[in-house]
Write a protein that holds these residues in place. Structure first.
Motif, PDB file in Angstrom:
ATOM      1  N   ILE A  36     -29.536 -17.361  28.340  1.00 24.57           N
ATOM      2  CA  ILE A  36     -28.017 -18.061  28.636  1.00 24.57           C
ATOM      3  C   ILE A  36     -28.205 -18.731  29.889  1.00 24.57           C
ATOM      4  N   LEU A  37     -28.659 -17.910  30.853  1.00 21.29           N
ATOM      5  CA  LEU A  37     -28.362 -18.771  32.280  1.00 21.29           C
ATOM      6  C   LEU A  37     -29.189 -20.080  32.213  1.00 21.29           C
ATOM      7  N   LEU A  38     -30.672 -19.886  31.775  1.00 22.74           N
ATOM      8  CA  LEU A  38     -31.476 -21.013  31.703  1.00 22.74           C
ATOM      9  C   LEU A  38     -30.868 -22.300  30.872  1.00 22.74           C
ATOM     10  N   GLU A  39     -30.101 -21.980  29.780  1.00 22.56           N
ATOM     11  CA  GLU A  39     -29.546 -22.823  28.947  1.00 22.56           C
ATOM     12  C   GLU A  39     -28.584 -23.739  29.589  1.00 22.56           C
ATOM     13  N   ILE A  40     -27.691 -22.825  30.514  1.00 20.14           N
ATOM     14  CA  ILE A  40     -26.453 -23.525  31.127  1.00 20.14           C
ATOM     15  C   ILE A  40     -27.024 -24.218  32.259  1.00 20.14           C
ATOM     16  N   TYR A  41     -27.976 -23.976  33.065  1.00 22.43           N
ATOM     17  CA  TYR A  41     -28.698 -24.892  34.110  1.00 22.43           C
ATOM     18  C   TYR A  41     -29.638 -25.631  33.738  1.00 22.43           C
ATOM     19  N   LEU A  42     -30.285 -25.777  32.689  1.00 27.27           N
ATOM     20  CA  LEU A  42     -31.206 -26.755  32.298  1.00 27.27           C
ATOM     21  C   LEU A  42     -30.876 -28.021  31.315  1.00 27.27           C
ATOM     22  N   VAL A  43     -29.768 -27.539  30.446  1.00 28.25           N
ATOM     23  CA  VAL A  43     -29.327 -28.443  29.475  1.00 28.25           C
ATOM     24  C   VAL A  43     -28.068 -28.936  30.076  1.00 28.25           C
ATOM     25  N   PRO A  44     -27.910 -30.249  30.162  1.00 33.47           N
ATOM     26  CA  PRO A  44     -26.615 -30.991  30.855  1.00 33.47           C
ATOM     27  C   PRO A  44     -25.366 -30.376  30.205  1.00 33.47           C
ATOM     28  N   PRO A  45     -24.355 -30.155  31.053  1.00 37.17           N
ATOM     29  CA  PRO A  45     -23.089 -29.441  30.600  1.00 37.17           C
ATOM     30  C   PRO A  45     -22.396 -30.654  29.890  1.00 37.17           C
ATOM     31  N   PRO A  46     -21.389 -30.282  29.078  1.00 41.61           N
ATOM     32  CA  PRO A  46     -20.489 -28.993  29.239  1.00 41.61           C
ATOM     33  C   PRO A  46     -21.092 -27.728  28.502  1.00 41.61           C
ATOM     34  N   HIS A  47     -20.756 -26.763  28.672  1.00 41.04           N
ATOM     35  CA  HIS A  47     -21.063 -25.412  27.771  1.00 41.04           C
ATOM     36  C   HIS A  47     -20.039 -24.892  27.849  1.00 41.04           C
ATOM     37  N   THR A  48     -19.977 -24.135  26.255  1.00 41.05           N
ATOM     38  CA  THR A  48     -18.829 -23.339  25.992  1.00 41.05           C
ATOM     39  C   THR A  48     -19.297 -22.114  25.346  1.00 41.05           C
ATOM     40  N   VAL A  49     -18.457 -21.138  25.230  1.00 46.05           N
ATOM     41  CA  VAL A  49     -18.959 -19.838  24.453  1.00 46.05           C
ATOM     42  C   VAL A  49     -19.304 -20.112  23.260  1.00 46.05           C
ATOM     43  N   ARG A  50     -18.568 -20.872  22.657  1.00 48.76           N
ATOM     44  CA  ARG A  50     -18.880 -21.345  21.052  1.00 48.76           C
ATOM     45  C   ARG A  50     -20.147 -22.029  21.221  1.00 48.76           C
ATOM     46  N   GLY A  51     -20.588 -23.140  21.948  1.00 54.76           N
ATOM     47  CA  GLY A  51     -21.767 -23.735  22.152  1.00 54.76           C
ATOM     48  C   GLY A  51     -22.989 -22.900  22.216  1.00 54.76           C
ATOM     49  N   LEU A  52     -22.601 -21.984  23.181  1.00 55.39           N
ATOM     50  CA  LEU A  52     -24.036 -21.056  23.563  1.00 55.39           C
ATOM     51  C   LEU A  52     -24.304 -20.283  22.340  1.00 55.39           C
ATOM     52  N   ALA A  53     -23.159 -19.953  21.686  1.00 57.00           N
ATOM     53  CA  ALA A  53     -23.542 -18.717  20.810  1.00 57.00           C
ATOM     54  C   ALA A  53     -24.304 -19.684  19.774  1.00 57.00           C
ATOM     55  N   ALA A  54     -23.859 -20.719  19.347  1.00 56.95           N
ATOM     56  CA  ALA A  54     -24.592 -21.584  18.368  1.00 56.95           C
ATOM     57  C   ALA A  54     -25.997 -21.651  18.674  1.00 56.95           C
ATOM     58  N   THR A  55     -26.097 -22.361  19.810  1.00 56.61           N
ATOM     59  CA  THR A  55     -27.527 -22.610  20.337  1.00 56.61           C
ATOM     60  C   THR A  55     -28.397 -21.401  20.344  1.00 56.61           C
ATOM     61  N   LEU A  56     -27.744 -20.073  20.776  1.00 53.12           N
ATOM     62  CA  LEU A  56     -28.878 -18.966  20.593  1.00 53.12           C
ATOM     63  C   LEU A  56     -28.740 -18.164  19.312  1.00 53.12           C
ATOM     64  N   GLY A  57     -28.030 -18.476  18.585  1.00 51.82           N
ATOM     65  CA  GLY A  57     -27.747 -17.995  17.177  1.00 51.82           C
ATOM     66  C   GLY A  57     -27.310 -16.522  17.489  1.00 51.82           C
ATOM     67  N   VAL A  58     -26.340 -16.288  18.212  1.00 54.07           N
ATOM     68  CA  VAL A  58     -25.914 -15.031  18.408  1.00 54.07           C
ATOM     69  C   VAL A  58     -24.043 -15.326  18.064  1.00 54.07           C
ATOM     70  N   THR A  59     -23.497 -13.945  18.290  1.00 52.43           N
ATOM     71  CA  THR A  59     -21.856 -14.064  18.002  1.00 52.43           C
ATOM     72  C   THR A  59     -21.163 -14.504  19.449  1.00 52.43           C
ATOM     73  N   LYS A  60     -20.035 -14.913  19.309  1.00 50.76           N
ATOM     74  CA  LYS A  60     -19.243 -15.373  20.694  1.00 50.76           C
ATOM     75  C   LYS A  60     -19.372 -13.894  21.529  1.00 50.76           C
ATOM     76  N   PRO A  61     -18.831 -12.714  21.010  1.00 53.29           N
ATOM     77  CA  PRO A  61     -18.716 -11.609  21.669  1.00 53.29           C
ATOM     78  C   PRO A  61     -19.908 -11.254  22.629  1.00 53.29           C
ATOM     79  N   VAL A  62     -21.255 -11.557  21.991  1.00 48.63           N
ATOM     80  CA  VAL A  62     -22.396 -11.309  22.732  1.00 48.63           C
ATOM     81  C   VAL A  62     -22.473 -12.050  23.932  1.00 48.63           C
ATOM     82  N   ILE A  63     -22.114 -13.477  23.814  1.00 47.23           N
ATOM     83  CA  ILE A  63     -22.170 -14.476  24.726  1.00 47.23           C
ATOM     84  C   ILE A  63     -21.154 -14.206  25.657  1.00 47.23           C
ATOM     85  N   THR A  64     -19.832 -13.678  25.530  1.00 48.03           N
ATOM     86  CA  THR A  64     -18.960 -13.109  26.332  1.00 48.03           C
ATOM     87  C   THR A  64     -19.268 -11.881  27.238  1.00 48.03           C
TER      88      THR A  64
END
Length: 120
Positions: A36-64
């Protein structure tokens, strides 16, 4: 320039990097948190909980949960999106950038020390 590595060499590099990271940094991030940290720093923003969950294929609570831990460590911060208050925007921090800079230095140093392909 592509690097030709055997599976054993690739795993050796990963082992050396993670071992040194554990020795040098007491954060003890999980693989998911590091991804998650690498996704936030290596992929241009913006990043949202919903977007990270979709990218990583996990639920929003996992990201949270991961962001809670990384936020406590100062690696990321979260703010409500002013345009859409339902969204939480993830922001980079100086501490997070410094952590990943140290990590990239470890990868480079480990690669150089293990590389049979290195040239003078």
């Amino acid at each position: 320039m592509p690097i030709d590595m055997t599976p054993s060499q690739a795993l050796g590099l990963w082992h050396a990097v993670t071992l040194e990271l554990v020795r040098q940094d007491r954060r003890d991030l999980t693989l998911r948190q590091l991804s998650i940290l690498l996704e936030i720093y290596l992929v241009p923003p913006p990043h949202t909980v919903r977007g990270l969950a979709a990218t990583l294929g996990v639920t929003k609570p996992v990201i949270t949960r991961a962001l809670d831990t990384m936020g406590e460590q100062g690696l990321v911060s979260r703010v409500r999106d002013e345009r859409d208050r339902r969204n939480v925007v993830i922001r980079r921090t100086v501490e997070g950038a410094l952590f990943l800079e140290r990590l990239s230095d470890l990868v480079i140093a480990s690669g150089r020390s293990l590389a049979p392909w290195k040239t003078p």
